[in-house]
Design an enzyme around this catalytic site. Structure first.
Site, PDB file in Angstrom:
ATOM      1  N   CYS A 115      52.946  42.227  30.673  1.00  0.00           N
ATOM      2  CA  CYS A 115      53.553  42.233  32.012  1.00  0.00           C
ATOM      3  C   CYS A 115      55.063  42.015  31.948  1.00  0.00           C
ATOM      4  O   CYS A 115      55.765  42.256  32.928  1.00  0.00           O
ATOM      5  CB  CYS A 115      52.913  41.161  32.885  1.00  0.00           C
ATOM      6  N   HIS A 255      57.430  38.012  38.340  1.00  0.00           N
ATOM      7  CA  HIS A 255      56.213  38.784  38.065  1.00  0.00           C
ATOM      8  C   HIS A 255      55.136  38.357  39.055  1.00  0.00           C
ATOM      9  O   HIS A 255      54.964  37.167  39.331  1.00  0.00           O
ATOM     10  CB  HIS A 255      55.762  38.532  36.626  1.00  0.00           C
ATOM     11  N   ASN A 285      48.208  42.153  40.718  1.00  0.00           N
ATOM     12  CA  ASN A 285      49.025  42.118  39.499  1.00  0.00           C
ATOM     13  C   ASN A 285      49.053  43.519  38.892  1.00  0.00           C
ATOM     14  O   ASN A 285      48.063  43.965  38.329  1.00  0.00           O
ATOM     15  CB  ASN A 285      48.427  41.096  38.524  1.00  0.00           C
TER      16      ASN A 285
HETATM   17  C1  LIG Z   1      42.302  33.587  37.066  1.00  0.00           C
HETATM   18  C2  LIG Z   1      42.673  32.522  38.086  1.00  0.00           C
HETATM   19  C3  LIG Z   1      42.973  33.152  39.446  1.00  0.00           C
HETATM   20  C4  LIG Z   1      41.486  31.595  38.221  1.00  0.00           C
HETATM   21  O1  LIG Z   1      41.810  30.557  39.101  1.00  0.00           O
HETATM   22  P1  LIG Z   1      41.416  29.061  38.738  1.00  0.00           P
HETATM   23  O2  LIG Z   1      41.755  28.248  39.890  1.00  0.00           O
HETATM   24  O3  LIG Z   1      42.072  28.758  37.425  1.00  0.00           O
HETATM   25  O4  LIG Z   1      39.877  29.164  38.626  1.00  0.00           O
HETATM   26  P2  LIG Z   1      38.919  28.914  37.367  1.00  0.00           P
HETATM   27  O5  LIG Z   1      39.052  30.009  36.354  1.00  0.00           O
HETATM   28  O6  LIG Z   1      39.122  27.520  36.907  1.00  0.00           O
HETATM   29  O7  LIG Z   1      37.544  29.082  38.056  1.00  0.00           O
HETATM   30  C5  LIG Z   1      37.136  28.238  39.096  1.00  0.00           C
HETATM   31  C6  LIG Z   1      35.757  28.686  39.529  1.00  0.00           C
HETATM   32  O8  LIG Z   1      35.888  29.910  40.274  1.00  0.00           O
HETATM   33  C7  LIG Z   1      34.971  30.856  39.771  1.00  0.00           C
HETATM   34  N1  LIG Z   1      35.534  32.198  39.940  1.00  0.00           N
HETATM   35  C8  LIG Z   1      36.310  32.885  39.078  1.00  0.00           C
HETATM   36  N2  LIG Z   1      36.614  34.084  39.611  1.00  0.00           N
HETATM   37  C9  LIG Z   1      36.038  34.130  40.827  1.00  0.00           C
HETATM   38  C10 LIG Z   1      36.012  35.079  41.861  1.00  0.00           C
HETATM   39  N3  LIG Z   1      36.670  36.264  41.750  1.00  0.00           N
HETATM   40  N4  LIG Z   1      35.341  34.801  42.993  1.00  0.00           N
HETATM   41  C11 LIG Z   1      34.709  33.642  43.140  1.00  0.00           C
HETATM   42  N5  LIG Z   1      34.688  32.694  42.198  1.00  0.00           N
HETATM   43  C12 LIG Z   1      35.358  32.927  41.055  1.00  0.00           C
HETATM   44  C13 LIG Z   1      34.786  30.509  38.330  1.00  0.00           C
HETATM   45  O9  LIG Z   1      33.549  31.015  37.851  1.00  0.00           O
HETATM   46  C14 LIG Z   1      34.797  28.993  38.388  1.00  0.00           C
HETATM   47  O10 LIG Z   1      33.525  28.563  38.795  1.00  0.00           O
HETATM   48  P3  LIG Z   1      32.861  27.256  38.128  1.00  0.00           P
HETATM   49  O11 LIG Z   1      33.808  26.132  38.467  1.00  0.00           O
HETATM   50  O12 LIG Z   1      31.545  27.189  38.820  1.00  0.00           O
HETATM   51  O13 LIG Z   1      32.801  27.557  36.683  1.00  0.00           O
HETATM   52  C15 LIG Z   1      43.908  31.711  37.614  1.00  0.00           C
HETATM   53  O14 LIG Z   1      43.564  30.939  36.517  1.00  0.00           O
HETATM   54  C16 LIG Z   1      45.068  32.578  37.227  1.00  0.00           C
HETATM   55  O15 LIG Z   1      45.627  33.307  38.047  1.00  0.00           O
HETATM   56  N6  LIG Z   1      45.505  32.492  35.979  1.00  0.00           N
HETATM   57  C17 LIG Z   1      46.657  33.236  35.524  1.00  0.00           C
HETATM   58  C18 LIG Z   1      46.284  34.639  35.272  1.00  0.00           C
HETATM   59  C19 LIG Z   1      47.469  35.489  35.075  1.00  0.00           C
HETATM   60  O16 LIG Z   1      48.547  35.186  35.495  1.00  0.00           O
HETATM   61  N7  LIG Z   1      47.264  36.605  34.426  1.00  0.00           N
HETATM   62  C20 LIG Z   1      48.251  37.602  34.279  1.00  0.00           C
HETATM   63  C21 LIG Z   1      48.978  37.476  33.036  1.00  0.00           C
HETATM   64  S1  LIG Z   1      50.276  38.630  33.042  1.00  0.00           S
END
Ligand SMILES: CC(C)(COP(=O)(O)OP(=O)(O)OC[C@H]1O[C@@H](n2cnc3c(N)ncnc32)[C@H](O)[C@@H]1OP(=O)(O)O)[C@@H](O)C(=O)NCCC(=O)NCCS
Length: 331
Positions: A115, A255, A285
């Site tokens: 990215c 970003h 994204n």
């Molecule tokens: C991916 C992201 C949105 C997840 O958010 P989070 O608050 O960290 O959530 P978690 O991964 O800890 O998951 C929390 C819960 O939500 C659930 N969950 C994940 N995706 C889900 C979705 N689309 N819908 C509903 N629930 C979801 C998970 O299974 C987890 O459930 P559990 O607690 O029962 O295991 C976040 O971590 C993120 O944006 N990370 C950075 C990613 C990024 O920037 N990538 C680009 C790089 S260039």
């Protein structure tokens, strides 16, 4: 050749027609609009259609940029395509874009830093101009990242979208261009965003396909922590190099990976969110396309004006990061 500053003379975008909303995703996955909006700020994203390829999207955005600049494709001295989702592993997608544009014999290079690709590409372009090597450079951030997604994996597939954004820089002696920059990479964290199979480390195989190892794997929470740290740190470093402070910056173009990451950067930099250009709600994204798409949004909405100072800041697969302090040309 004395003109060593880079002036933005054109820009353009291409966004696929198909809009996929969170409500559409609710129908095919165990997810909800509420979860996606709360955890990421995304409401909808664009999905490339059957007729779209990475090269066709880059070409359409580039044609719009050339039109805006009043330039012909053969006026370009260099084409830089930033993408992690090229048409093919070989040949480089940049040569296909060069051919489709009709930019006969113009050098073209594909740059892949996740990215952060557009930030690396733009910084490269400014430096070629500063060195006096080239006068007119096209830089494109383009992705069809959705073709690398596992649509059963709700933790990744809700986050990404497709698009392309193109900018043309031209040498000038006006006071504008790159004021400060920082680029970085920490490959010890490479496993946090990875497509495990399909490259030389793990060539395509039936086993890999059966296990879905051709899709993007992402450790969301680890990337989130990294991004929250690196955006503020690299912004400060680039500003220090420019001899400027945050007060000198008119707009921050981060970003667009997650609204909460942008909010964390705003807290870290002690700035209101109103100083950031934000498009994540509409496009998700779009990886290397996210910063050029947001930059064009800021220009076309009239928020970014001549002489404005911009801070572009990104992070991505690698893991990589980069921040550029730029000054728009006078009117
Ligand atoms: C991916 C992201 C949105 C997840 O958010 P989070 O608050 O960290 O959530 P978690 O991964 O800890 O998951 C929390 C819960 O939500 C659930 N969950 C994940 N995706 C889900 C979705 N689309 N819908 C509903 N629930 C979801 C998970 O299974 C987890 O459930 P559990 O607690 O029962 O295991 C976040 O971590 C993120 O944006 N990370 C950075 C990613 C990024 O920037 N990538 C680009 C790089 S260039």
């Amino acid at each position: 050749m004395n003109a060593r500053n880079g002036r933005v003379v054109g820009w353009g975008t291409y966004l696929p027609e198909k809009v996929l909303t969170n409500f559409d995703l609710e129908k095919q996955l165990d997810t909800s609009d509420e979860w996606i909006v709360q955890r990421s700020g995304i409401r909808e994203r664009r999905i490339a259609g059957p007729g779209d390829t990475t090269s066709s999207m880059a070409t359409q955005a580039s044609r719009a940029a050339l039109d805006k600049a009043g330039l012909a494709p053969t006026d370009l001295d260099l084409i830089i395509i930033a993408s992690s989702s090229p048409d093919h592993l070989i040949p480089p997608v940049s040569s296909q874009v060069q051919y489709l544009l009709g930019a006969v014999d113009v050098p073209a290079v594909t740059l892949s830093t996740g990215c952060t690709g557009f930030v690396y590409g733009l910084s490269t372009a400014y430096h070629f101009i500063a060195a006096g090597a080239y006068r007119t450079i096209l830089v494109v951030g383009v992705e069809i990242i959705t073709r690398h997604l596992n649509w059963q994996d709700r933790s990744t597939c809700v986050l990404f979208g497709d698009g392309a954004g193109a900018f043309i820089l031209q040498a000038t002696d006006e006071p504008c261009g790159l004021r400060g920059f920082v680029l970085g990479s920490d490959g010890s964290l490479s496993h946090h965003i990875i497509i495990p199979a399909g490259g030389t480390a793990e060539p395509p195989s039936l086993e890999a396909l059966a296990e879905g190892r051709q899709y993007i794997y992402m450790n969301g929470p680890e990337v989130f922590k990294f991004a929250s740290r690196v955006l503020g740190r690299s912004s400060r470093q680039a500003l220090e190099q420019a001899g400027l402070t945050l007060e000198d910056v008119d707009w921050i173009i981060p970003h667009q990976a997650n609204l909460r990451i942008i909010q964390a950067a705003a807290r870290d930099l002690e700035l209101p969110l109103s100083r950031f250009i934000i498009t994540i709600d509409r496009y998700g994204n779009t990886s290397a396309a996210s910063i050029p798409l947001a930059w064009v949004d800021g220009l076309e909405s009239g928020r970014i004006k001549p002489d404005d100072t911009l801070l572009l800041v990104s992070f991505g697969a690698g893991l990589t990061w980069g921040a550029l302090v730029l000054q728009m040309a006078p009117a």
